[in-house]
Each structure stands twice: as C-alpha cells, then as structure tokens.
Design an enzyme around this catalytic site. Structure first.
Site, PDB file in Angstrom:
ATOM      1  N   ALA A  87       0.874  -1.173   0.000  1.00 25.18           N
ATOM      2  CA  ALA A  87       0.000   0.000   0.000  1.00 25.18           C
ATOM      3  C   ALA A  87       0.905   1.215   0.000  1.00 25.18           C
ATOM      4  CB  ALA A  87      -0.892  -0.021   1.232  1.00 25.18           C
ATOM      5  N   LYS A  88       0.265   2.370  -0.088  1.00 27.29           N
ATOM      6  CA  LYS A  88       1.073   3.589  -0.231  1.00 27.29           C
ATOM      7  C   LYS A  88       2.011   3.786   0.947  1.00 27.29           C
ATOM      8  CE  LYS A  88      -2.377   5.667  -3.003  1.00 27.29           C
ATOM      9  NZ  LYS A  88      -3.655   6.244  -2.956  1.00 27.29           N
TER      10      LYS A  88
END
Ligand code: GLU
Length: 281
Positions: free
Chosen positions: A255-256
């Site tokens: 994920a980011k």
C-alpha cells in the site's frame, strides 16, 4: 455490428506517491488497451481534497512516464484533452446526484462512520465501507427528501436480497448479495463532495470506458457500482480485477504507506522499470 473500440483507463488518486502495486495494475491496463488497438485514458481522482496533495499530482505524471506508461487522453497526454481531473467535474456529479434523488434511489443519512462502527460492534475501521444498519433508511411511502440539507450524507438504498453476478476478466464468475455482502453505501459525503462510488461510475460512463482494470481490493465495490449504473440508466463496462501485489518478505499487501516501494524510492535506488516488470512475468 463492430464492437466499440476498447477504451481503458488508469485512475490514480494523488494521496501519496505511486508504488509498485499501482504500477503493475496500470501496466496491465496499458497492455490490455494496446493489445486490442484501443485507447488508454488517464483520469486523476483528486476529489478527496483533504488527502490529495498537489505535490503528489505533479509527481504522478513523472512517475508514470518513468515506468513506461503513456496515455492517449487525459492531462499531460501531449495533446488536447477533455478535463479528466475529477475536482474539475463537480457540477456533473451533482447533476447525477439529483437524478438519483429524484428517482428515489438515495436518502439523507445523519449517521457518522463512528456511529455505524459502534452499532456494528466493530473494533476498528477497515478499508471497506462498513455495512450500514439502515437507521436513517426511509420507510415505504415516506416523501423524497430535498437536496441541500445540512450535515447529511446521501446513501444509496440497495435492493436487499438481490443476488448479483458477473464474470470478471481476471477472476472469473463473481457473485454478491445486496444487503448481505454490502449495505446502503454513501454516494455523497457530508462535506459536500461526491463519494468515490458515484464519481467513478459517472466518469467511466461519460468517458466511454469499455473495460475497467483495477486492483482486486475494489471487487466488492463493483457490485455497488452495478447498482448505480442501473439506477442512472448507463451500460456498465467490463471489469478486470488484477490480483494485488504482496510484500514477498511479510506477505502483507503493498500500500502507499510502504514508502520504500514507491516508484520514486525505487528509482532513487537505481531500479530499472524493465527489470521490475520482469519480476511479474
Ligand atoms: N482512484 C482509485 C484508487 O486509486 C481507483 C479507482 C478505480 O480504479 O476504480 O484506488
């Protein structure tokens, strides 16, 4: 009749730097568009003004190009483009909200996310929209509420018990039951902004997208979106949900927040896009 030309899209949200997971999904989207001689659009999904930052939007174009992506329509495509930036399309979303309201598909809701979670006894909020217990759902025969109410969001009333099916281009046959697998969902937020579900359907329909390629985390949302397509009288596109990349060391989804795998960080460490792509094939 000849089938319509393939029109795909990549739709990043500038809430952080792009990471390898995005890049892989976008690469698949690009391949599918190129293989069919179709077009690929770039749409910037920057409605959530609290989370989207101009610096991330600027980095976006550079990171996409560095990775080897290019697009035929949308900002920075090297030619004229229609406004494919969601924050510039608010009037359009509002018109669709009014259509949904007039058709009796949505209702105003005063419950906060926290109210919903505490009613459900859920210990914490996941990324998926919690299943709304229906406290503000109108009774049959109640009048349709007007737009312009303060401090409410608008929820789509899902047809409880309807079994929905479709065949996903990557994952095969998929089924969900409305009201069981997902509840009444937000289409317009109390801060005056459209929710993702409405904006994405509005734009995929308006931009003539024939196939949506995106991460498998959005699979359940596809069923919500089918309901919106139907309510608005739009033909839905095909869907292709790419399996998510997981961190090989931990098995955790990328994920980011995994900053080390942002395209920027990889590039700074001397990674080559071609070598990164080869790891997937
Ligand atoms: N903007 C969304 C995201 O970055 C993608 C939405 C979609 O592809 O439908 O997660």
């Amino acid at each position: 009749m000849t089938p319509p030309l393939y029109r795909g899209r990549i739709a990043p949200s500038p809430t952080g730097f792009l990471h390898l997971g995005h890049a892989r999904t976008f690469w698949i989207a690009q391949e599918r568009a190129r293989q069919t001689g179709g077009k690929l659009l770039l749409r910037v999904e920057d409605i959530d003004t609290a989370r989207c930052k101009p610096a991330f939007a600027e980095a976006l174009y550079e990171d996409l190009r560095w990775f080897g992506l290019s697009w035929d329509e949308g900002p920075d495509c090297g030619g004229p483009f229609a406004p494919y930036i969601q924050s510039e399309r608010m009037g359009f979303y509002r018109d669709l909200l009014e259509r949904l309201r007039a058709g009796g598909f949505i209702y105003p809701c005063r419950c906060s996310r926290r109210d919903v979670l505490s009613a459900l006894g859920a210990p914490h909020a996941g990324e998926e929209e919690p299943h709304y217990p229906g406290f503000c759902r109108p009774k049959p025969g109640d009048p349709i509420a007007p737009l312009g109410l303060q401090n409410v969001h608008w929820r789509f009333r899902v047809p409880h018990g309807e079994r929905m099916t479709y065949t996903d281009g990557a994952l095969g046959d998929q089924t969900a039951v409305a009201g069981v697998d997902f509840g009444d969902f937000v289409v317009w937020r109390r801060d005056g902004l459209p929710a993702y579900q409405l904006a994405v359907v509005a734009d995929d329909a308006a931009m003539g997208i024939t196939e949506v390629v995106r991460g498998a985390d959005l699979l359940l949302s596809t069923f919500r979106q089918f309901l919106l397509y139907r309510a608005l009288g739009f033909a839905p596109p095909a869907f292709y949900h790419a399996p998510l990349l997981v961190d090989p060391a931990t098995g955790v989804r990328l994920a980011k927040r995994h900053g080390a795998l942002s395209l920027r960080a990889l590039r700074a460490r001397g990674a080559e896009p071609e070598a990164l792509r080869q790891e997937w094939t």
